[in-house]
Scaffold this motif. Sequence first.
Motif, short mmCIF file in Angstrom:
data_model
loop_
_atom_site.label_atom_id
_atom_site.label_comp_id
_atom_site.label_asym_id
_atom_site.label_seq_id
_atom_site.Cartn_x
_atom_site.Cartn_y
_atom_site.Cartn_z
N UNK A 120 0.83 -1.21 0.00
CA UNK A 120 0.00 0.00 0.00
C UNK A 120 0.86 1.25 0.00
N UNK A 121 1.87 1.29 0.88
CA UNK A 121 2.71 2.48 1.00
C UNK A 121 3.50 2.75 -0.27
N UNK A 122 4.13 1.70 -0.80
CA UNK A 122 4.96 1.91 -1.99
C UNK A 122 4.09 2.17 -3.22
N UNK A 123 2.98 1.43 -3.35
CA UNK A 123 2.09 1.65 -4.48
C UNK A 123 1.51 3.05 -4.47
N UNK A 124 1.12 3.54 -3.29
CA UNK A 124 0.57 4.89 -3.18
C UNK A 124 1.60 5.93 -3.58
N UNK A 125 2.83 5.75 -3.09
CA UNK A 125 3.89 6.72 -3.43
C UNK A 125 4.23 6.67 -4.91
N UNK A 126 4.31 5.47 -5.46
CA UNK A 126 4.69 5.29 -6.86
C UNK A 126 3.67 5.91 -7.81
N UNK A 127 2.39 5.87 -7.42
CA UNK A 127 1.32 6.31 -8.31
C UNK A 127 0.77 7.69 -7.94
N UNK A 128 1.45 8.37 -7.03
CA UNK A 128 0.93 9.63 -6.51
C UNK A 128 0.65 10.65 -7.61
#
Length: 287
Positions: A120-128
């Motif tokens: 969740x954390x990495x996906x959210x940051x990557x797709x921000x």
Amino acid sequence: MTERETEPDLTGPAWTVPGVDLDHPNVSRVYDWYLGGTNNYAIDREFGRQALKLLPHAREVAQHNRQFMTRAVAYALAQGIDQFLDIGSGIPTVSPVHELVRAANPEATVVYADNEAVAIAHGTAMLADNPTAAMVGGDFYQPDTIVEAEDTRRLIDFRRPVCLLVVALVHFVPPEKDPERTLSEYYSLLAPGSLVALSHATVDGLDPADPAQKRVRDSTLAFCAHYSKTSTPDFVTRTREEFAALFGGLELVEPGIDYTQSWRNPDLRPGENPAFSVGLAGVGRMP
């Protein structure tokens, strides 16, 4: 400073987010390691190395599963579908859906959903900064946590056809948790013409009377039992009939239920036994 230098280090306990369980391997991060990703911890990699001792071709099994997903996405795009909901996506870094669809339709939208903190954390940051893709945190068993999330409501219009991806997830749902019921809740939201892609671990089709097939069968069952050490301890295989039941009333598209390696795969080489991919796959259409 380059983009790579500014990225958080996801390869060890120095990079953590609230809720990360570092006492147990995580199936999402182990799968990332099988595929050659770097978003995993030492505990995940050690678990994976032990798993490879039990099922030496586990990396190939993961790749066959990922390639099935790629072909299912391509099929959905060819049918004119431009919305994708990937449940149990893990960390979307190795052949992610949003990159697959962007080449065919830059306007297509993708929502990834997972319950694992690093994903969740990495996906959210990557797709921000991506206006057509997002990661949401949600629980497979509670569809509202996914379908009612702000980003899902922004990017997915359930009044139009959607491609629902539930790839390599339901084999972590034992029969007593009734995956058919939960899946039916998702299906009830889908407009006619929507597609559902499922894949699942199996030893169906492996003949125990044949030494090579018996070896793969026994190795696969030992591999599944190994997952009792993870934060998702249930890993079950299902027969072809049990897998077919997961589609409920959906219409299976050709070729119906097949192995992950062979489903709509024009590159299957003569002499290969797709049952060795130890995964069943299929795509159903909402009538």
